[in-house]
Design a protein around this motif. Structure first.
Motif, PDB file in Angstrom:
ATOM      1  N   MET A   5       0.848  -1.161   0.000  1.00 18.55           N
ATOM      2  CA  MET A   5       0.000   0.000   0.000  1.00 18.55           C
ATOM      3  C   MET A   5       0.897   1.228   0.000  1.00 18.55           C
ATOM      4  N   SER A   6       0.922   1.984  -1.096  1.00 12.73           N
ATOM      5  CA  SER A   6       1.797   3.149  -1.180  1.00 12.73           C
ATOM      6  C   SER A   6       1.151   4.334  -0.478  1.00 12.73           C
ATOM      7  N   SER A   7       2.000   5.245  -0.057  1.00 12.97           N
ATOM      8  CA  SER A   7       1.527   6.403   0.671  1.00 12.97           C
ATOM      9  C   SER A   7       1.736   7.648  -0.176  1.00 12.97           C
ATOM     10  N   ASP A   8       0.808   8.582  -0.112  1.00 13.79           N
ATOM     11  CA  ASP A   8       0.901   9.840  -0.833  1.00 13.79           C
ATOM     12  C   ASP A   8       1.348  10.902   0.159  1.00 13.79           C
ATOM     13  N   ASP A  45      -0.787  12.740   2.981  1.00 16.15           N
ATOM     14  CA  ASP A  45      -0.405  12.442   4.364  1.00 16.15           C
ATOM     15  C   ASP A  45      -0.219  13.702   5.189  1.00 16.15           C
ATOM     16  N   GLU A  94     -11.980  11.263  -3.638  1.00 17.21           N
ATOM     17  CA  GLU A  94     -10.602  10.785  -3.533  1.00 17.21           C
ATOM     18  C   GLU A  94     -10.517   9.681  -2.476  1.00 17.21           C
ATOM     19  N   ARG A  95     -10.458   8.450  -2.933  1.00 16.22           N
ATOM     20  CA  ARG A  95     -10.445   7.299  -2.025  1.00 16.22           C
ATOM     21  C   ARG A  95      -9.209   7.259  -1.140  1.00 16.22           C
ATOM     22  N   ASP A  96      -8.070   7.699  -1.663  1.00 22.06           N
ATOM     23  CA  ASP A  96      -6.842   7.694  -0.864  1.00 22.06           C
ATOM     24  C   ASP A  96      -6.986   8.572   0.368  1.00 22.06           C
ATOM     25  N   ARG A 123      -8.603   6.553   3.017  1.00 25.36           N
ATOM     26  CA  ARG A 123      -7.679   5.555   3.557  1.00 25.36           C
ATOM     27  C   ARG A 123      -6.735   6.203   4.563  1.00 25.36           C
ATOM     28  N   ILE A 124      -6.192   7.363   4.205  1.00 26.09           N
ATOM     29  CA  ILE A 124      -5.248   8.050   5.087  1.00 26.09           C
ATOM     30  C   ILE A 124      -5.959   8.531   6.346  1.00 26.09           C
ATOM     31  N   TYR A 171     -12.157  13.388   0.363  1.00 21.51           N
ATOM     32  CA  TYR A 171     -12.972  12.169   0.282  1.00 21.51           C
ATOM     33  C   TYR A 171     -14.351  12.503  -0.307  1.00 21.51           C
TER      34      TYR A 171
END
Length: 195
Positions: free
Chosen positions: A1-4, A8, A23-25, A28-29, A19
């Protein structure tokens, strides 16, 4: 799982708005950031891990549902979320007959540093800054990059335009200089003779 790294570094409110825009990421964050705290709060209130997980899941679902209508000036996301968790837990405790009067609930333990420790850290930081300022510029820069920024010697060498061997020498001489400048201040800065 990569991090942005850009996401972050965003505030909870910015991530919630992202969200809401799809933006799904961001979700997640935000989940990774908030879920452990929410779960911990619910577990402390309920004393039951499975119930705490249910409450945490419900609280996060409510957060996702309210995201499109979130008003940034309403409250911080964490404040709102903690209130939701507290209400959900209180409801569960009431329904189960385990409700406790607010006055009887123990105060949360303060795990932050004491005022004295904060003052001590500030004094140490100021002494280090003064000692670094007293070093020759190249030594101060090498020590700062290597030990305060925690960069490896090859990277420090690239930044400074020096060889790795030169950086190692600058760091060693800089550390020696710092030790000499701070030696007489051990007691004042809260270090014993062994440290």
């Amino acid at each position: 799982m990569s991090s942005d790294p850009v996401l972050d570094s965003q505030s909870d409110e910015t991530l919630l708005a992202a969200y809401a825009r799809g933006e799904r990421d961001a979700a997640r964050i935000l989940s990774r950031r908030l879920l452990p705290r929410v779960l911990g709060q619910a577990h402390r209130m309920l004393g039951d891990r499975a119930e705490a997980e249910d409450v945490a899941q419900e609280a996060m679902l409510r957060l996702w549902r309210i995201a499109p209508d979130w008003e940034a000036d309403r409250a911080k996301v964490t404040t709102w979320l903690y209130r939701v968790v507290a209400n959900l837990c209180t409801d569960r405790l009431r329904k189960s007959g385990r409700a406790v009067a607010l006055e009887a609930a123990p105060e949360p333990e303060d795990t932050g540093p004491t005022v004295a420790a904060g003052l001590q850290d500030r004094a140490r930081h100021m002494a280090l800054r003064a000692a670094l300022a007293d070093l020759p510029d190249r030594q101060a820069k090498a020590v700062t990059l290597r030990h305060l920024e925690e960069l490896p010697n090859p990277e420090v060498a690239r930044i400074m335009g020096e060889s790795v061997r030169t950086v190692e020498s600058l760091v060693a001489r800089g550390k020696k200089g710092l030790i000499a400048r701070l030696r007489g201040r051990k007691a004042e800065l809260g270090y014993d003779d062994d440290g």
